[in-house]
Design a protein around this motif. Structure first.
Motif, short mmCIF file in Angstrom:
data_model
loop_
_atom_site.label_atom_id
_atom_site.label_comp_id
_atom_site.label_asym_id
_atom_site.label_seq_id
_atom_site.Cartn_x
_atom_site.Cartn_y
_atom_site.Cartn_z
N CYS A 103 3.87 51.98 123.01
CA CYS A 103 4.55 50.71 123.29
C CYS A 103 4.29 49.65 122.23
O CYS A 103 5.04 48.67 122.14
N VAL A 104 3.22 49.81 121.44
CA VAL A 104 2.94 48.81 120.40
C VAL A 104 3.20 49.34 119.00
O VAL A 104 3.02 48.61 118.02
N GLN A 105 3.64 50.58 118.90
CA GLN A 105 3.92 51.17 117.59
C GLN A 105 5.21 50.57 117.03
O GLN A 105 6.25 50.59 117.69
N SER A 106 5.14 50.01 115.84
CA SER A 106 6.31 49.35 115.25
C SER A 106 7.39 50.35 114.86
O SER A 106 8.58 50.06 114.98
N GLU A 107 7.00 51.52 114.39
CA GLU A 107 7.95 52.58 114.05
C GLU A 107 7.47 53.88 114.68
O GLU A 107 6.28 54.20 114.63
N LYS A 108 8.38 54.63 115.25
CA LYS A 108 8.01 55.87 115.91
C LYS A 108 7.37 56.83 114.92
O LYS A 108 7.95 57.15 113.87
N ASP A 109 6.16 57.28 115.24
CA ASP A 109 5.42 58.18 114.35
C ASP A 109 4.50 59.05 115.21
O ASP A 109 3.36 58.68 115.50
N GLU A 110 5.01 60.19 115.63
CA GLU A 110 4.26 61.08 116.53
C GLU A 110 2.99 61.61 115.86
O GLU A 110 1.95 61.75 116.51
N GLU A 111 3.06 61.87 114.57
CA GLU A 111 1.90 62.41 113.86
C GLU A 111 0.75 61.40 113.81
O GLU A 111 -0.41 61.77 113.93
N GLN A 112 1.11 60.14 113.61
CA GLN A 112 0.07 59.11 113.58
C GLN A 112 -0.63 59.00 114.93
O GLN A 112 -1.85 58.87 115.00
N ILE A 113 0.14 59.06 116.02
CA ILE A 113 -0.46 58.98 117.35
C ILE A 113 -1.36 60.18 117.61
O ILE A 113 -2.47 60.04 118.15
N LYS A 114 -0.92 61.35 117.20
CA LYS A 114 -1.77 62.55 117.35
C LYS A 114 -3.06 62.40 116.58
O LYS A 114 -4.14 62.77 117.06
N GLU A 115 -2.96 61.84 115.37
CA GLU A 115 -4.14 61.64 114.54
C GLU A 115 -5.11 60.66 115.19
O GLU A 115 -6.32 60.90 115.23
N LEU A 116 -4.59 59.56 115.72
CA LEU A 116 -5.44 58.56 116.35
C LEU A 116 -6.08 59.09 117.63
O LEU A 116 -7.26 58.81 117.91
N LEU A 117 -5.33 59.85 118.41
CA LEU A 117 -5.89 60.44 119.63
C LEU A 117 -7.02 61.40 119.29
O LEU A 117 -8.06 61.42 119.96
N SER A 118 -6.82 62.18 118.23
CA SER A 118 -7.86 63.12 117.81
C SER A 118 -9.07 62.38 117.26
O SER A 118 -10.22 62.72 117.59
N LEU A 119 -8.82 61.36 116.44
CA LEU A 119 -9.90 60.61 115.81
C LEU A 119 -10.77 59.90 116.83
O LEU A 119 -11.99 59.79 116.66
N THR A 120 -10.16 59.43 117.92
CA THR A 120 -10.90 58.70 118.95
C THR A 120 -11.30 59.58 120.14
O THR A 120 -11.85 59.09 121.12
N GLY A 121 -11.02 60.88 120.06
CA GLY A 121 -11.43 61.81 121.10
C GLY A 121 -10.69 61.64 122.41
O GLY A 121 -11.25 61.90 123.49
N LEU A 122 -9.41 61.23 122.35
CA LEU A 122 -8.65 60.95 123.56
C LEU A 122 -7.48 61.92 123.78
O LEU A 122 -6.69 61.72 124.70
#
Length: 291
Positions: A103-122
């Motif tokens: 909801c706060v992502q300025s441009e749709k980027d599924e790979e970035q979200i996957k990376e952040l979820l992995s990086l933060t253990g979520l």
């Protein structure tokens, strides 16, 4: 470089106070702002983020002007390339972990979200809502959400104040890893001097709306206070070995003291442990406080 030259009238429990600071933050640095409650630390962060308007002055990000009272220029928060992690997480309770990021992502980027979820253990918790998460997991989500807009400046306002010590230390390590991996400029407000020492390379102390002192972290801590007390209680913030000798760095108040660790304590002492320092012929002797 981020440069903030501002004046702001504040009202606290002790009456009116004028916040008047001139702060420069180097690109890529990890800077901490410390000081007593009510000194103006959080207001500084909120003015940088565009959430509070200074009475007068200017705020620059390199050549980019974010605020200037003379020209009446004042960029909104969305135009400042800032990620802000608040004390209370500020998550959307009716959204899942994944939805909080999207909801706060300025441009749709599924790979970035996957990376952040992995990086933060979520990753395994992406379908859960915030009320199902622990304090540490909520803080990870708040951090991931601050990073999802790919900010250049990350602002942390006492992000670990409601988290237990073990989780706190682990999250500090993750913050530092993210700071370096994303090549961020990070500004932290904290009352925990051990946290400041672990994370920062530069420290600014605020008192009554003014800069009291500032400098590189090692000099900031070692230049203050005296070591002539016979016994002092502190916390271990680092352990190193040099030429077959091991030393502990201990924070006592605003002092950083280096103490020799006896061989028998090498495996028993860890970062975060509370210890007592005694002075014997001006050489600090360290003893662990049993929990």
């Amino acid at each position: 470089m981020y440069k903030l030259q501002v004046v702001k009238e504040l009202h606290s429990s002790e009456g009116k106070m004028i916040l008047d600071v001139d702060i420069s933050v180097q690109q890529g640095s990890f800077t901490s702002i410390v000081g007593k409650s009510g000194a103006g630390k959080t207001t500084i962060l909120r003015m940088l983020a565009g959430l509070v308007k200074p009475d007068k002055g200017s705020i620059h990000s390199g050549e980019d002007i974010w605020f200037d009272s003379n020209t009446r220029k004042n960029k909104v928060p969305q135009e400042r390339s800032i990620g802000f992690v608040f004390q209370d997480f500020a998550l959307f309770p009716n959204m899942s972990v994944l939805e909080n990021l999207k909801c706060v992502q300025s441009e749709k980027d599924e790979e970035q979200i996957k990376e952040l979820l992995s990086l933060t253990g979520l990753t395994a918790l992406s379908g859960f809502r915030p009320d199902a998460l622990s304090g540490g997991q909520k803080q990870r989500l708040a951090l991931a959400r601050a990073l999802v807009r790919k900010p250049k400046l990350l602002i942390l306002d006492e992000p670990f104040s409601a988290i237990d010590q073990e989780t706190r230390i682990r999250l500090q390590q993750e913050i530092l890893k993210i700071h370096k991996a994303y090549n961020l400029t990070t500004i932290l407000v904290s009352h925990d001097l051990t946290e400041v020492l672990r994370l920062s390379d530069y420290v600014i102390e605020i008192g009554n709306g003014k800069i009291v002192r500032q400098g590189n972290t090692d000099l900031f801590f070692s230049n203050e206070g005296k070591t002539d007390q016979f016994r002092m209680t502190g916390q271990v913030v680092d352990l190193i070995c040099e030429n077959e000798k091991c030393f502990a760095y201990v924070v006592v108040g605003t002092m950083l003291i280096k103490a020799r660790v006896e061989d028998s304590m090498n495996t028993a002492l860890g970062i975060g442990d509370l210890v007592v320092l005694s002075l014997n012929d001006f050489n600090p002797i360290i003893k662990k406080i049993k929990p």
